[in-house]
Write a protein that holds these residues in place. Structure first.
Motif, PDB file in Angstrom:
ATOM      1  N   THR A 125       0.839  -1.198   0.000  1.00 40.39           N
ATOM      2  CA  THR A 125       0.000   0.000   0.000  1.00 40.39           C
ATOM      3  C   THR A 125       0.876   1.251   0.000  1.00 40.39           C
ATOM      4  N   HIS A 126       0.304   2.342  -0.486  1.00 37.56           N
ATOM      5  CA  HIS A 126       1.000   3.629  -0.439  1.00 37.56           C
ATOM      6  C   HIS A 126       0.532   4.460   0.737  1.00 37.56           C
ATOM      7  N   SER A 127      -0.564   4.024   1.347  1.00 41.30           N
ATOM      8  CA  SER A 127      -1.139   4.812   2.422  1.00 41.30           C
ATOM      9  C   SER A 127      -0.590   4.349   3.762  1.00 41.30           C
ATOM     10  N   VAL A 128       0.109   5.249   4.437  1.00 40.95           N
ATOM     11  CA  VAL A 128       0.701   4.913   5.738  1.00 40.95           C
ATOM     12  C   VAL A 128      -0.401   4.549   6.722  1.00 40.95           C
ATOM     13  N   GLU A 129      -1.481   5.338   6.680  1.00 40.97           N
ATOM     14  CA  GLU A 129      -2.576   5.098   7.613  1.00 40.97           C
ATOM     15  C   GLU A 129      -3.168   3.699   7.425  1.00 40.97           C
ATOM     16  N   GLU A 130      -3.355   3.337   6.137  1.00 40.91           N
ATOM     17  CA  GLU A 130      -3.916   2.024   5.828  1.00 40.91           C
ATOM     18  C   GLU A 130      -2.982   0.911   6.307  1.00 40.91           C
ATOM     19  N   ALA A 131      -1.684   1.109   6.065  1.00 43.09           N
ATOM     20  CA  ALA A 131      -0.709   0.098   6.463  1.00 43.09           C
ATOM     21  C   ALA A 131      -0.723  -0.098   7.979  1.00 43.09           C
ATOM     22  N   LEU A 132      -0.843   0.998   8.708  1.00 39.88           N
ATOM     23  CA  LEU A 132      -0.814   0.889  10.170  1.00 39.88           C
ATOM     24  C   LEU A 132      -2.093   0.275  10.705  1.00 39.88           C
ATOM     25  N   ASP A 145      -1.064   7.076  20.108  1.00 41.59           N
ATOM     26  CA  ASP A 145      -0.118   6.018  19.719  1.00 41.59           C
ATOM     27  C   ASP A 145      -0.095   5.815  18.219  1.00 41.59           C
ATOM     28  N   PHE A 146      -1.277   5.850  17.592  1.00 43.58           N
ATOM     29  CA  PHE A 146      -1.372   5.689  16.143  1.00 43.58           C
ATOM     30  C   PHE A 146      -0.669   6.843  15.437  1.00 43.58           C
ATOM     31  N   GLN A 147      -0.994   8.057  15.859  1.00 40.43           N
ATOM     32  CA  GLN A 147      -0.431   9.258  15.227  1.00 40.43           C
ATOM     33  C   GLN A 147       1.086   9.305  15.364  1.00 40.43           C
ATOM     34  N   GLU A 148       1.582   8.855  16.536  1.00 36.50           N
ATOM     35  CA  GLU A 148       3.022   8.893  16.782  1.00 36.50           C
ATOM     36  C   GLU A 148       3.773   8.019  15.767  1.00 36.50           C
ATOM     37  N   ILE A 149       3.287   6.800  15.601  1.00 37.60           N
ATOM     38  CA  ILE A 149       3.957   5.887  14.661  1.00 37.60           C
ATOM     39  C   ILE A 149       3.790   6.382  13.238  1.00 37.60           C
ATOM     40  N   LYS A 150       2.622   6.931  12.950  1.00 33.40           N
ATOM     41  CA  LYS A 150       2.378   7.439  11.604  1.00 33.40           C
ATOM     42  C   LYS A 150       3.385   8.548  11.270  1.00 33.40           C
ATOM     43  N   GLU A 151       3.566   9.478  12.215  1.00 39.50           N
ATOM     44  CA  GLU A 151       4.522  10.570  12.003  1.00 39.50           C
ATOM     45  C   GLU A 151       5.938  10.029  11.822  1.00 39.50           C
ATOM     46  N   GLU A 152       6.265   9.054  12.640  1.00 36.25           N
ATOM     47  CA  GLU A 152       7.617   8.471  12.583  1.00 36.25           C
ATOM     48  C   GLU A 152       7.876   7.884  11.198  1.00 36.25           C
ATOM     49  N   ILE A 153       6.901   7.117  10.698  1.00 29.66           N
ATOM     50  CA  ILE A 153       7.095   6.475   9.400  1.00 29.66           C
ATOM     51  C   ILE A 153       7.095   7.506   8.281  1.00 29.66           C
ATOM     52  N   LEU A 154       6.164   8.465   8.379  1.00 26.92           N
ATOM     53  CA  LEU A 154       6.095   9.503   7.346  1.00 26.92           C
ATOM     54  C   LEU A 154       7.400  10.273   7.238  1.00 26.92           C
ATOM     55  N   SER A 155       7.953  10.661   8.399  1.00 25.95           N
ATOM     56  CA  SER A 155       9.186  11.443   8.327  1.00 25.95           C
ATOM     57  C   SER A 155      10.337  10.578   7.825  1.00 25.95           C
TER      58      SER A 155
END
Lengths: 265, 338
Positions: A193-200, A241-251
């Motif tokens: 997937t290209h969507s980080v949110e979907e992957a998480l 917790d979700f947002q934290e990991i999402k930011e980490e992966i995005l950056s």
């Protein structure tokens, strides 16, 4: 479900004009049966190549893939594939598309008919069996693709951006459907997937890959997929917790993109 | 939207299309006018269908033009001249041609003269006599069937030879290389250029006409079938393999059905070309068929029969295409709805 074992996969594409691209470099991992793995990463990191190798569409330059201890050397019905779009057979009805696998394997109508009806029900298309593919919306077509894949009762479902062509609302619904299919069938799923949110949200395991050469850079084991079964997905996605990991992966992905493209943004 | 209701769980989830029913219902009350459907394009280019009214107007214009031309001006010749040599035959004409400085309309007018384009009334009476008594001891139905039967045979063999070669070319690069040269060499040759060769090689009548029609259609069918196979998306092929299809099943259940729209388009094009080629071939090579009938009518200076023949050829051409379009909508309903 059988475990998947990827052992020292290398994939080098020779370019027609000379030179080569190192699409995957020494990729190894083991995945227990029944897990949902999502693959994330910037373009060109080899995630689709990895998926195609697992499917048997591509042979790796070196290394091997084992499913339940047996070496994979070509596509087979124990590894079903769901594509982004355009892989359904337009000349057949929904029910015929779903029964394609069983029919190719010599099953009689009496054998596969109840299964097709059950699958139509599972993916929310009861009563749509006699419809033609071109009469369905994009989301409904992906439901057919999922059902068609399940009809063969595969060990493993491989998905190449299955929701990439859908609008945001349909996409959210379909994420719920995939999650439910996973829980009900206990199949192993590998999804690009290209969507980080979907992957998480969907990934029970998430690999973040990096390009040049393609490799697995980070591995996450996440609780969100299981929590999404009982909690509201929107609230889940808003959680710290979700947002934290999402930011980490995005950056992390941004950093990789910048390394490749230069810093100009 | 809270709790589990929001999650589309397996048991109760509805299809995407079913949601928002209330919204569509309110819009359905207001019937959109034709102009509401227009999108921003150049003129009407975006409109899918032509308006049938304008087809009717076009037909009326053509018929009206015919009526005015024959009624008002006796288009295009001198009617008096037609009366002078009513018995003149082709032989006389040829002899005159040899003497005349130019063998054209002037020589023809001097000797035979019926250069007046037949009026609609003349044409109508010629048509009714053609349908009741026939012309030169052959009924019109015999002539039509003779032409159609040739086209049917030519198309049949052209298709069953062309499609497998095209499929083979689409699937195999060696076959592509092997057949590409003859296809590209022979395809541009106008079939009509081959009429003398075919008559001298195969003989007159159907012996030459049917091979000529096979020649006219086979290249088109090869190219259509090749394009059809090459159009199959990689995803479809891979999906079929991962569903357990064998190579043979891939070909018969995926690649050939996937190529059907292109093959059908090929049949439509080839049929049009065949029909045109056939009538021209009949002018010289046969003694039955619509082309032959027109040629005989020329010998007897029956311009009215010639005009009726032309109209029949046009009508059959249109009917064949309509029939194929109808078959296409039944056999290949997914065409153009990707």
């Amino acid at each position: 479900m059988k475990p998947l074992s990827i052992q020292n996969i290398d994939m080098v594409y020779e370019l027609p004009k000379g030179g080569s691209v190192h699409a995957l470099s020494d990729v190894s991992f083991d995945l227990a049966g029944g897990r949902l793995l999502t693959l994330l990463g910037p373009s060109g990191c080899g995630k689709t190549t990895l998926l195609n190798i697992i499917a048997g569409f591509l042979a790796p330059s070196s290394g091997q893939v084992l499913l339940g201890g047996e070496r994979i050397n070509g596509p087979s019905k124990d590894r079903g594939m769901v594509f982004q779009q355009g892989a359904l057979f337009e000349w057949q009805s929904v029910a015929k598309n779903i029964s394609f696998g069983p029919r190719m394997n010599g099953q009689k109508p009496a054998e596969y008919k109840p299964e097709v009806d059950r699958l139509l029900d599972i993916v929310g298309l009861s009563g749509f069996g006699e419809k033609q593919i071109y009469e369905l919306s994009g989301g409904m077509q992906q439901r057919v693709a999922l059902a068609r894949c399940l009809a063969n009762d595969p060990e493993m479902m491989l998905m190449d951006e299955p929701l990439g062509a859908l609008d945001a609302l349909t996409r959210e619904k379909m994420q719920g459907l995939i999650l439910n299919l996973w829980v009900e069938t206990r199949k192993s799923i590998v999804m690009v997937t290209h969507s980080v949110e979907e992957a998480l949200l969907l990934g029970d395991v998430v690999f973040v890959m990096a390009p040049r050469p393609g490799r697995i850079e980070k591995v996450y084991e996440l609780p969100f997929a299981k929590r999404a079964l009982t909690e509201d997905t929107r609230e889940l996605k808003q959680g710290d917790d979700f947002q934290e990991i999402k930011e980490e992966i995005l950056s992390f992905i941004w950093e990789m993109e910048e390394q490749i493209m230069g810093t100009g943004v | 939207m809270t709790g589990n209701e929001d999650l589309p769980l397996i048991s109760g989830s509805s299809a995407d299309g079913a949601s928002g029913g209330a919204l569509t219902a309110t819009f359905a009350d207001k019937k959109p006018k034709r102009s509401d459907n227009k999108t921003v394009t150049f003129g009407d280019a975006g409109a899918v269908r032509s308006l049938p009214m304008w087809s009717v107007i076009s037909l009326i214009t053509m018929i009206g033009g015919w009526y005015v031309a024959t009624k008002a001006w006796g288009f295009p010749g001198d009617f008096a001249a037609t009366q002078e040599n009513p018995d003149a035959t082709d032989k006389v004409l040829l002899a005159a041609c040899n003497r005349a400085e130019e063998c054209g309309r002037s020589a023809y007018t001097q000797l035979i003269g019926p250069t007046t384009f037949p009026s609609m009334r003349d044409t109508w009476s010629a048509a009714s006599s053609l349908f009741t008594d026939g012309f030169q001891n052959k009924t019109i139905w015999t002539q039509i069937w003779a032409s159609l039967w040739r086209v049917i045979r030519g198309m049949f063999f052209g298709t069953i030879i062309g499609v497998p070669i095209g499929l083979f070319m689409g699937l195999n690069s060696k076959a592509r290389g092997f057949f590409d040269t003859p296809v590209e060499m022979f395809r541009p040759i106008p079939p009509l250029a081959l009429i003398p060769l075919f008559i001298l090689t195969f003989g007159i009548g159907d012996k030459a006409a049917v091979p000529l029609l096979i020649f006219a259609s086979v290249w088109i069918m090869i190219i259509a079938a090749r394009a059809g196979v090459r159009n199959a998306s990689l995803q479809k092929v891979r999906a079929a393999y991962s569903l357990g299809a064998s190579k043979w099943q891939l070909l018969s259940r995926v690649l050939i059905p996937n190529a059907l729209p292109e093959i059908f388009t090929g049949i439509r094009v080839a049929l049009g070309v065949s029909w045109g080629t056939l009538v021209a071939a009949e002018l010289v090579g046969t003694d039955t068929g619509l082309g032959a009938m027109i040629f005989q009518a020329r010998n007897f200076s029956r311009l009215d029969i010639i005009v009726v023949g032309i109209i029949i050829i046009a009508i059959i051409g249109v009917l064949m295409d309509l029939l194929l379009r109808f078959l296409e909508s039944i056999l290949i309903p997914w065409q153009g709805k990707g």
